[in-house]
Design a protein around this motif. Structure first.
Motif, short mmCIF file in Angstrom:
data_model
loop_
_atom_site.label_atom_id
_atom_site.label_comp_id
_atom_site.label_asym_id
_atom_site.label_seq_id
_atom_site.Cartn_x
_atom_site.Cartn_y
_atom_site.Cartn_z
N ARG A 1 91.16 52.14 27.58
CA ARG A 1 92.35 51.28 27.57
C ARG A 1 91.98 49.95 26.91
O ARG A 1 90.82 49.52 26.96
N VAL A 2 92.98 49.29 26.33
CA VAL A 2 92.78 47.94 25.78
C VAL A 2 93.93 47.06 26.24
O VAL A 2 95.07 47.50 26.30
N ALA A 3 93.59 45.81 26.57
CA ALA A 3 94.61 44.84 26.93
C ALA A 3 94.20 43.50 26.33
O ALA A 3 93.02 43.12 26.42
N GLY B 1 96.95 44.43 37.44
CA GLY B 1 97.17 45.53 36.48
C GLY B 1 95.88 46.15 35.98
O GLY B 1 95.91 47.04 35.13
N SER B 2 94.73 45.70 36.49
CA SER B 2 93.45 46.28 36.03
C SER B 2 93.10 47.50 36.88
O SER B 2 93.55 47.62 38.02
N PHE B 3 92.33 48.39 36.29
CA PHE B 3 91.89 49.59 37.00
C PHE B 3 90.69 50.16 36.28
O PHE B 3 90.34 49.73 35.18
N SER B 4 90.03 51.13 36.91
CA SER B 4 88.87 51.83 36.35
C SER B 4 87.70 50.85 36.13
O SER B 4 87.62 49.83 36.82
N ILE B 5 86.82 51.19 35.19
CA ILE B 5 85.50 50.52 35.13
C ILE B 5 85.16 50.07 33.71
O ILE B 5 85.89 50.28 32.77
N LYS C 1 89.33 47.02 48.46
CA LYS C 1 89.23 47.41 49.89
C LYS C 1 89.79 48.82 50.13
O LYS C 1 89.52 49.42 51.15
N ASP C 2 90.62 49.34 49.19
CA ASP C 2 91.12 50.72 49.28
C ASP C 2 90.24 51.69 48.49
O ASP C 2 90.64 52.83 48.23
N LEU C 3 89.10 51.22 48.05
CA LEU C 3 88.11 52.00 47.31
C LEU C 3 88.58 52.40 45.90
O LEU C 3 88.09 53.36 45.31
N ILE C 4 89.56 51.68 45.39
CA ILE C 4 90.03 51.90 44.02
C ILE C 4 89.30 50.91 43.11
O ILE C 4 89.24 49.71 43.41
N PHE C 5 88.74 51.44 42.00
CA PHE C 5 88.06 50.53 41.07
C PHE C 5 89.07 49.60 40.39
O PHE C 5 90.12 50.04 39.90
N ARG C 6 88.73 48.33 40.37
CA ARG C 6 89.52 47.27 39.71
C ARG C 6 88.54 46.43 38.89
O ARG C 6 87.32 46.56 39.04
N ILE C 7 89.09 45.54 38.09
CA ILE C 7 88.23 44.67 37.27
C ILE C 7 88.49 43.22 37.64
O ILE C 7 89.65 42.78 37.66
N GLY C 8 87.40 42.53 37.93
CA GLY C 8 87.50 41.14 38.36
C GLY C 8 86.91 40.21 37.32
O GLY C 8 86.29 40.64 36.34
N VAL C 9 87.12 38.93 37.56
CA VAL C 9 86.57 37.91 36.66
C VAL C 9 86.01 36.76 37.49
O VAL C 9 86.54 36.45 38.57
N ALA C 10 84.92 36.18 37.00
CA ALA C 10 84.29 35.03 37.65
C ALA C 10 83.90 34.05 36.55
O ALA C 10 83.66 34.46 35.41
N THR C 11 83.84 32.77 36.87
CA THR C 11 83.61 31.77 35.83
C THR C 11 82.40 30.88 36.16
O THR C 11 82.02 30.74 37.33
N SER C 12 81.87 30.29 35.09
CA SER C 12 80.73 29.38 35.26
C SER C 12 80.71 28.40 34.08
O SER C 12 81.22 28.70 33.00
N SER C 13 80.04 27.27 34.30
CA SER C 13 79.86 26.34 33.18
C SER C 13 78.59 26.69 32.39
O SER C 13 78.33 26.10 31.35
N SER C 14 77.81 27.64 32.91
CA SER C 14 76.55 28.01 32.25
C SER C 14 76.55 29.51 31.96
O SER C 14 77.02 30.31 32.78
N ASP D 1 93.82 31.86 29.17
CA ASP D 1 92.85 31.42 30.18
C ASP D 1 91.89 32.54 30.59
O ASP D 1 91.04 32.32 31.48
N MET D 2 91.99 33.69 29.99
CA MET D 2 91.06 34.83 30.18
C MET D 2 91.13 35.42 31.59
O MET D 2 90.27 36.21 31.98
N LEU D 3 92.13 35.07 32.37
CA LEU D 3 92.15 35.51 33.77
C LEU D 3 93.14 36.64 34.02
O LEU D 3 93.12 37.25 35.10
N THR D 4 94.05 36.88 33.07
CA THR D 4 95.05 37.94 33.25
C THR D 4 95.23 38.70 31.93
O THR D 4 94.78 38.25 30.88
N PHE D 5 95.92 39.86 32.04
CA PHE D 5 96.30 40.61 30.83
C PHE D 5 97.63 40.06 30.33
O PHE D 5 98.52 39.77 31.13
N LYS D 6 97.79 39.98 29.00
CA LYS D 6 99.09 39.54 28.45
C LYS D 6 100.14 40.62 28.66
O LYS D 6 101.31 40.32 28.83
N ASP D 7 99.71 41.91 28.60
CA ASP D 7 100.63 43.04 28.69
C ASP D 7 99.97 44.18 29.45
O ASP D 7 98.77 44.14 29.71
N THR D 8 100.75 45.21 29.70
CA THR D 8 100.19 46.43 30.31
C THR D 8 99.13 47.01 29.38
O THR D 8 99.36 47.10 28.17
#
Ligand code: FUB
Length: 327
Positions: free
Chosen positions: A187-189, A134-138, A107-120, A194-201
């Motif tokens: 960058r690498v993290a 802690g995610s940023f960029s593209i 909403k502040d126009l900063i690129f972030r990285i999201g995650v969504a899940t599915s059974s298919s 559970d694939m939903l967060t980064f373990k570290d910076t």
């Protein structure tokens, strides 16, 4: 009946597609592309013309079959934290679930990285309430290693805002490094189980030449710009990416998934259109490059089409350069 797809031809022509991330799931090839909008707004270096609002998943039973569009898998309106620009996505399978990773502006126009899940693998995907902390960029690309560890690679210059994160926080006016200084790396993290967060910076990846010197910011034929992809071939990790302003897909190799990576050469020479973006996947013991160009739209940069070509390794593990317009 729909015709089988042909190498170096658009996979689909009823919509514009770009930034393909290909994976083999359930014995088929699934492609997770951006869905380019057919609009006529002007272009700029910030990439505002890439105003995508949803994702469609494509699939191929094999390379003799037609390409199936599974329809809308996720829409911007259903992502609580995002405001605009659904750029290059990727997908992964773990924990009996499919994960779609995607960049968007918050909403502040900063690129972030999201995650969504599915059974298919074809979705529909349900997004998390917020972006990955802690995610940023593209340009997220997720590599699941043989030991079960998962890594997200990401980052892009210019409209992708990577220059603005050099201090670890967002600095709106920050410029890139001097041309004689080391280039910014992707960058690498490591991802949590559970694939939903980064373990570290997230850490910056170093890309070096064969003498061990960092690739410099002014070395536009070799420096990282955007669109990372990591695959493993015979115990070697290959980091491939776009050089942006010089429009090539190039690669570097390492024995460690977090680098440093040693620059090797070019995978794909320039395509029609400004951007170039890809993935590499093995299917039935052959290797394939998925990429895009703007031939279907006669060169409109934000109206791209996904294509594929077979990719060949030399005996020493180097990759043979592909010309997108030669048989
Ligand atoms: O599709 C929007 C952006 O264009 C991607 O995120 C970049 O990699 C470039 O292909």
């Amino acid at each position: 009946m729909d015709k089988p797809i042909q190498p170096k031809q658009p996979l689909v022509t009823h919509i514009y597609t770009a930034d393909p991330s290909a994976h083999v799931f359930e014995g088929k090839i699934y492609i997770y592309p951006s869905h380019d909008l057919d609009h006529d707004a002007p272009s700029n270096d910030n990439g505002d013309q890439y105003a995508m609002e949803d994702y469609h998943v494509l699939s191929l039973d094999n390379f003799n079959s037609p390409c199936v569009d599974h329809g809308e898998a996720l829409h911007l309106r259903n992502i609580p934290w995002a405001s605009q620009q659904l750029w290059a996505p990727d997908a992964a399978y773990k924990n009996n679930k499919y994960y779609l990773f995607f960049p968007a502006r918050d909403k502040d126009l900063i690129f972030r990285i999201g995650v969504a899940t599915s059974s298919s693998p074809s979705g529909p995907f349900t997004p998390e309430e917020s972006y990955i902390p802690g995610s940023f960029s593209i340009d997220p690309a997720v590599f699941v290693d043989e030991d079960g560890k998962s890594y997200m690679y990401f980052g892009g210059l210019w409209g992708g805002q990577l220059e603005k994160w050099q201090t670890g926080s967002f600095v709106p006016d920050a410029e890139g490094p001097a041309l004689t200084a080391p280039a910014l790396g992707p960058r690498v993290a490591e991802l949590s189980d559970d694939m939903l967060t980064f373990k570290d910076t997230p850490q910056e990846i170093s890309i070096i030449d064969k003498e061990g010197n960092p690739i410099l910011a002014g070395d536009e034929d070799r420096r990282y710009f955007e669109g990372p992809w990591v695959h493993k071939y015979k115990d070697t990790y290959y980091l491939s990416y776009s050089t942006g302003t010089t429009h090539c897909l190039v690669y570097a190799t390492s024995k460690n998934p977090q680098g440093p990576f040693v620059f090797q050469g070019t995978i794909l020479t320039p395509v029609i259109g400004w951007t170039t973006h890809h993935s590499i996947v093995e299917f039935e013991n052959k290797w394939y490059l998925f990429y895009h160009d703007c031939s279907l739209s006669n060169g409109v940069n934000h109206k791209r089409s996904v294509k594929y070509a077979e990719l060949f390794y030399n005996e020493d593990g180097t990759i043979q350069t592909i010309d997108p317009y030669k048989d």
